[in-house]
Motif scaffolding. Structure first.
Motif, PDB file in Angstrom:
ATOM      1  N   SER A   1     -11.081  -7.853  12.733  1.00 25.20           N
ATOM      2  CA  SER A   1     -11.409  -8.965  13.411  1.00 25.20           C
ATOM      3  C   SER A   1     -11.673 -10.273  12.531  1.00 25.20           C
ATOM      4  O   SER A   1     -11.691 -11.431  12.882  1.00 25.20           O
ATOM      5  CB  SER A   1     -12.571  -8.947  14.177  1.00 25.20           C
ATOM      6  OG  SER A   1     -12.426  -7.857  15.127  1.00 25.20           O
ATOM      7  N   ASP A   2     -12.004  -9.902  11.166  1.00 23.61           N
ATOM      8  CA  ASP A   2     -12.466 -11.167  10.300  1.00 23.61           C
ATOM      9  C   ASP A   2     -11.140 -12.104  10.257  1.00 23.61           C
ATOM     10  O   ASP A   2     -11.156 -13.284   9.962  1.00 23.61           O
ATOM     11  CB  ASP A   2     -12.702 -10.669   9.055  1.00 23.61           C
ATOM     12  CG  ASP A   2     -14.124  -9.860   9.135  1.00 23.61           C
ATOM     13  OD1 ASP A   2     -14.677 -10.153  10.076  1.00 23.61           O
ATOM     14  OD2 ASP A   2     -14.470  -9.119   8.128  1.00 23.61           O
TER      15      ASP A   2
ATOM     16  N   ASP B   1      -9.273 -13.260  14.680  1.00 20.49           N
ATOM     17  CA  ASP B   1     -10.206 -13.417  15.853  1.00 20.49           C
ATOM     18  C   ASP B   1      -9.939 -13.450  17.203  1.00 20.49           C
ATOM     19  O   ASP B   1     -10.559 -13.530  18.099  1.00 20.49           O
ATOM     20  CB  ASP B   1     -11.407 -14.359  15.342  1.00 20.49           C
ATOM     21  CG  ASP B   1     -10.995 -15.593  15.034  1.00 20.49           C
ATOM     22  OD1 ASP B   1      -9.880 -16.173  15.451  1.00 20.49           O
ATOM     23  OD2 ASP B   1     -11.560 -16.131  14.136  1.00 20.49           O
TER      24      ASP B   1
ATOM     25  N   LYS C   1     -14.599  -7.635  17.437  1.00 21.76           N
ATOM     26  CA  LYS C   1     -14.969  -9.079  17.833  1.00 21.76           C
ATOM     27  C   LYS C   1     -13.716 -10.031  18.127  1.00 21.76           C
ATOM     28  O   LYS C   1     -13.784 -11.161  18.181  1.00 21.76           O
ATOM     29  CB  LYS C   1     -15.758 -10.000  16.473  1.00 21.76           C
ATOM     30  CG  LYS C   1     -16.958  -9.140  16.005  1.00 21.76           C
ATOM     31  CD  LYS C   1     -17.693  -9.942  15.044  1.00 21.76           C
ATOM     32  CE  LYS C   1     -18.589  -8.990  14.137  1.00 21.76           C
ATOM     33  NZ  LYS C   1     -17.843  -8.456  13.130  1.00 21.76           N
ATOM     34  N   SER C   2     -12.473  -9.368  18.128  1.00 19.86           N
ATOM     35  CA  SER C   2     -11.411 -10.100  18.447  1.00 19.86           C
ATOM     36  C   SER C   2     -11.368 -10.359  19.833  1.00 19.86           C
ATOM     37  O   SER C   2     -11.584  -9.291  20.537  1.00 19.86           O
ATOM     38  CB  SER C   2     -10.030  -9.170  17.801  1.00 19.86           C
ATOM     39  OG  SER C   2      -9.993  -8.971  16.539  1.00 19.86           O
TER      40      SER C   2
END
Ligand code: NDP
Length: 403
Positions: free
Chosen positions: A24-25, A28, A55-56
């Motif tokens: 996800s970093d 996103d 967190k995507s």
């Protein structure tokens, strides 16, 4: 960091989408767009079930990737930082055209093939190089395992192990057992077209042809054991022959079990693998497409497949004036792939490098306007990511050679 638009919702796209959402970093936002919207929604749900912490942000869309105008519209609405094409090789050119029009970076895993000609080749995609340069946009071709990781292995060997590579043998072993007498591990139409084509290899500056599966060798694969393997023409040979200077020989071998080959040749002998349309009850049908419809869907094989894959490259050449051999390979386990992302190792070994290729482009670690293959870039960051994202590689400096 940015948004990826994944086109396709099949076996490979499923792994790549799961992996993007683990990463996800970098990714996103993940848009999954394919011909059948319900498959995109099912994939979104599978990712959210397996990886509730992601967190995507995941969204879905319907798209016919043969339709350039529809693609342009979708790219204009979504404005992705990279378009990851994981539908079929037939759509390479339409998606590249839409990416050119919208200046969207493009990544794929398979070189172009047209529906009515089973011969895949990079030329129509390489021909777009100047257009991509003019639009200051990048296309990264063949970022799966083979092609893909095998090309990165070649770049890595050139960078770290050889002054001159003389021969390359690419060995692709799938020792997985799904319990069916006959099924293909990825899209049956693409797989059967590939296997029933003439063999071809690069030798002394020229292409040499063989009959389909005419050349057989036995190889003792690390962590698997002895398997029969057959010389085939394969996509990465085309770019490797072009990108490795003074290469004397490049060959590709793939393992096939007896049951698979017995069924394949019977199907071929009765005309079921033909791509010539025939008349059937007042309707035109393509036998191979009909066969695809009756075979197990590759995406359903994961839960029943046991065993491992081993794909790698054996190099011979010179370093500091001395002869050298070097073998680099990855071993992937079908059952652990399935536990992690719900797909078997053939899709896993393709989907992970597809995600890594997209991440190289998204982060501008690989960043050049034009159309390129993976071996045109620094292999080191990609090699690090393979270890990090589930495809660790191993080396041997004294491998058994293929005669
Ligand atoms: P699948 O058949 O499982 O999935 C293909 C997906 O593409 C399906 O979701 C299909 O939609 C979608 N699709 C097909 N036509 C269109 C269209 N016109 N518009 C939009 N979507 C479409 O294939 P795989 O996942 O097994 O393979 C995907 C790609 O990966 C192929 O190009 C294959 O050659 C390549 N590959 C590369 C490898 C490598 O190592 N480099 C190894 C294995 C595969 P629908 O569900 O509606 O049919």
């Amino acid at each position: 960091m940015g948004k990826v638009l994944i086109i396709g919702a099949g076996a490979v796209a499923s792994v790549a989408a799961h992996k993007c959402c683990q990463n996800s970093d970098v990714f996103d936002e993940v848009v999954i767009a394919s011909r059948t919207l319900s498959k995109c929604d099912a994939l979104k749900k599978s990712i959210e079930d397996k990886n509730p912490e992601t967190k995507s942000k995941i969204t879905t869309a319907q798209i016919d990737a043969n339709d350039v105008d529809a693609l342009v519209k979708l790219l204009e609405i979504e404005k992705p930082d990279v378009c990851l094409h994981l539908a079929l090789p037939y759509q390479d050119l339409t998606i590249m055209e839409a990416c050119l029009k919208t200046q969207t970076p493009y990544v794929d895993t398979a070189n172009f093939e047209s529906l009515d000609d089973p011969y895949f080749n990079y030329e129509p995609q390489w021909a777009l190089h100047q257009k991509f340069v003019d639009r200051n946009t990048m296309a990264l071709l063949g970022s799966g395992f083979d092609p893909g990781v095998t090309g990165v292995f070649v770049a890595y060997a050139m960078k770290h192990h050889f002054d001159e590579i003389e021969t390359i043998d690419i060995l692709d072993c799938n020792a997985g057992d799904h319990g069916y007498p006959f099924a293909t591990n990825f899209n049956p139409e693409i797989n059967i077209r590939e296997v029933t084509a003439d063999g071809e290899y690069w030798e002394n500056g020229d292409w040499k042809k063989t009959k389909p599966l005419e050349v057989k060798r036995v190889y003792d694969f690390p962590e698997i054991g002895e398997r029969d393997m057959y010389l085939m023409y394969h996509e990465e040979l085309e770019s490797i022959a072009k990108n490795v200077p003074n290469l004397k020989c490049a060959r590709f071998f793939m393992t096939f079990g007896e049951s698979y080959l017995r069924h394949l040749f019977a199907l071929k002998d009765v005309g079921m693998t033909s791509i010539e349309p025939i008349e059937f009850q007042g309707q035109k049908i393509v036998p191979l497409q009909f066969l695809k419809a009756v075979l197990p869907d590759p995406s359903t094989l994961g839960s029943r497949t046991k065993g491992k894959t081993n794909i790698g490259c054996i190099f011979t050449g010179k370093k500091d004036g001395k002869s050298k051999t070097y073998y680099i390979y990855n071993v992937c386990d079908h059952e652990s792939s399935f536990r992690e992302v719900g797909s078997q190792a053939v899709a896993y070994t393709t989907g992970v490098p597809a995600m890594i290729g997209a991440s190289m482009v998204m982060q501008k670690i690989w960043n050049r306007a034009g159309v390129f293959n993976v071996e045109n870039f620094d292999p080191d960051p990609f090699m690090e990511e393979l270890n990090r994202w589930g495809l660790p590689w191993k080396e041997s400096f004294n491998p058994m050679l293929v005669e």
